[in-house]
Write a protein that holds these residues in place. Structure first.
Motif: not given
Length: 180
Positions: A16-22, A39-46, A100-106, A108-115
């Motif tokens: 539910w935290s992931l739902v809200v943050l995303f 918020l993106g960093y929080l998602v990656v931490a989650l 697995y799809n969602l975890l890998l996507s998140l 990737g989103i966090g990594s590309s956002g950081y880059l």
């Protein structure tokens, strides 16, 4: 109906935290704002916490309880197509693939956002293009996930959304299951 405790508090809080943050990051915050980045960093931490919990957590939280199984997914699709099927205590094979799809996507989103924030990739287009493509993919995946939860809840007569709130799955007993 039988009642089984399946989703521990950490899994539910993560979900539910992931739902809200995303939702906040995809729909409400300005992508150029510092809040979006935080918020993106929080998602990656989650997600990192969930990966650890997937190794050491409760029974149904562990990745070993829902390994990615293309053959299991095909079997579940066959059950759906033929009107047969049963509810799964933990994740179904298709549900596991979505997780697995969602975890890998998140990741990737966090990594590309950081880059995009680094000097090395400042002004380079591909990290932003990748970030946007992965966000679009995640949004499509979330819509499919929600649709599948509704569909499977009706098909199996197990309220999956309620189970992710309470932690308990109320599942039909064998004598109350629909016959094929």
């Amino acid at each position: 109906m039988q009642r089984f405790y399946v989703w521990d508090p950490l899994v539910r809080l993560f979900h539910w935290s992931l739902v809200v943050l995303f939702l906040l990051n995809a729909v409400i915050t300005d992508p150029e704002a510092k809040l979006h980045e935080n918020l993106g960093y929080l998602v990656v931490a989650l997600v990192l916490l969930r990966l650890v919990w997937g190794l050491f957590g409760s029974r149904y939280a562990r990745f070993t309880s829902f390994p990615p199984s293309p053959s299991g997914a095909v079997a579940q699709l066959t059950e759906i197509a033929t009107g047969r099927g049963h509810a799964h205590k933990g994740h179904s094979p298709l549900g596991a693939l979505m997780i697995y799809n969602l975890l890998l996507s998140l990741i990737g989103i966090g990594s590309s956002g950081y880059l995009m924030t680094t000097d090395m990739f400042w002004g380079t287009e591909w990290p932003e293009d990748l970030h946007e493509a992965l966000v679009t993919w995640a949004e499509i995946s979330v819509l499919l996930h929600v649709g599948a939860v509704i569909f499977e809840s009706r098909r199996t007569r197990v309220n999956l959304a309620r189970a992710m709130i309470t932690g308990y799955k109320e599942m039909p007993t064998p004598e109350t299951e629909r016959s094929p």
